[in-house]
Design an enzyme around this catalytic site. Structure first.
Site, PDB file in Angstrom:
ATOM      1  N   LYS A 110      -2.726  -1.903  -2.905  1.00 31.74           N
ATOM      2  CA  LYS A 110      -3.778  -1.030  -2.371  1.00 31.74           C
ATOM      3  C   LYS A 110      -3.331   0.399  -2.663  1.00 31.74           C
ATOM      4  O   LYS A 110      -2.308   0.859  -2.156  1.00 31.74           O
ATOM      5  CB  LYS A 110      -3.969  -1.256  -0.863  1.00 31.74           C
TER       6      LYS A 110
ATOM      7  N   GLU B 244       0.831  -1.222   0.000  1.00 30.76           N
ATOM      8  CA  GLU B 244       0.000   0.000   0.000  1.00 30.76           C
ATOM      9  C   GLU B 244       0.860   1.265   0.000  1.00 30.76           C
ATOM     10  O   GLU B 244       1.147   1.828   1.047  1.00 30.76           O
ATOM     11  CB  GLU B 244      -0.941   0.020   1.218  1.00 30.76           C
TER      12      GLU B 244
END
Length: 295
Positions: A213, A176
């Site tokens: 992400k 992420e």
């Protein structure tokens, strides 16, 4: 790795719920839920309250595999129980939802326009516990504020370095590298980030599969190459501070990108609601995020 879970995450229709607020963000999450800081006197009570809130979300009738593919848990949540089962077993066995674990220890101070992850001591031990608790994958977050090529390269390099440790433990990492939605040069950050991610993805072997992400891109469908990359199981999007309505609108414009919202998911629910009111609010939230995710 559980092949049934892998296939569900890769091909299923739905989104990933983020229930992983940690020490720093828990007071804020509780406050939004209507529990103020004067209602708990220490960290232990605070974590008890957030577990009650998460339990309420996970046990809601609409929280199931019809709309939700996976859920990201905080370490404490993994070690606790829901209705007499460890959280990850409850999610998979009772709800058909795949459990993930947040493994990072928060962000370092900004340097070169980015915030790397703080070191993660005892990661191998944590990954071993995650395996014992039947967790499928992990998640770790860095933040990009400025389009600094050196800073962004370091973010991606660190993420992939840790991801390889996670892959070696038999878990699927969610990488992420969040681009700050308030960055004045968000689109430029995304250009540099995409190229760096593609470079590193091309260096993975066939048995190394990761998830991403990312912040919802400024240009619709900008991450299509990432979504279609053979080493990428799934690309999920964070709400990043957008309201749920705005996040859903932006998400729906990106084919193949699915939600992994935290604040967007729990917006509109509160501790004072009756179970019926709470369940209705969470059902509405889940439905709208699901619809935005299946475009």
């Amino acid at each position: 790795m559980n092949q049934e879970q892998f296939d569900l995450v890769k091909n299923g229709k739905g989104f990933i719920a983020a229930l992983d607020q940690s020490g720093g963000s828990t007071p804020k999450a509780l406050k939004l839920y209507g529990v103020s800081e004067d209602q708990y006197s220490n960290e232990e009570e605070m974590y008890d309250l957030i577990h009650e809130m998460r339990t309420r979300v996970m046990t809601a009738p609409s929280f199931n595999s019809d709309s939700i593919l996976g859920a990201i848990l905080f370490e404490q949540t993994m070690d606790r129980e829901v209705e007499g089962k460890y959280t990850s077993d409850y999610l998979w066995e009772e709800k058909g939802v795949v459990p993930f674990l947040k493994v990072d220890k928060g962000l370092a101070d900004e340097e070169d326009g980015v915030q790397l992850m703080k070191p993660i001591p005892n990661l191998d031990e944590l990954l071993q516990r995650a395996n014992e608790r039947h967790v499928f994958g992990t998640k770790m977050r860095s933040v990009i504020n400025e389009p600094n090529p050196n800073g962004i390269r370091r973010v991606v390099e660190q993420q992939f370095e840790v991801a390889k440790q996670i892959l070696a433990a038999g878990l699927v990492p969610i990488i992420e590298p969040e681009v700050n939605i308030h960055s004045e040069n968000k689109e430029k950050c995304e250009e540099i980030l995409k190229q760096e991610l593609l470079n590193y993805l091309d260096g993975l072997s066939e048995d190394q599969n990761i998830m991403l992400k990312l912040s919802i891109p400024t240009v619709d469908n900008y991450y299509r190459e990432l979504i279609e990359h053979p080493r990428v199981v799934r690309v999920v999007a964070l709400s990043g501070g957008y309201s749920r309505k705005v996040a859903n609108e932006k998400l729906a414009a990106n084919q193949g990108l699915i939600a992994s919202f935290s604040r967007g998911l729990s917006e509109g629910v509160s501790a004072s609601q009756s179970d019926d009111e709470f369940n209705a609010a969470i059902e509405d939230s889940i439905q709208t995020i699901y619809e935005a995710s299946i475009t």
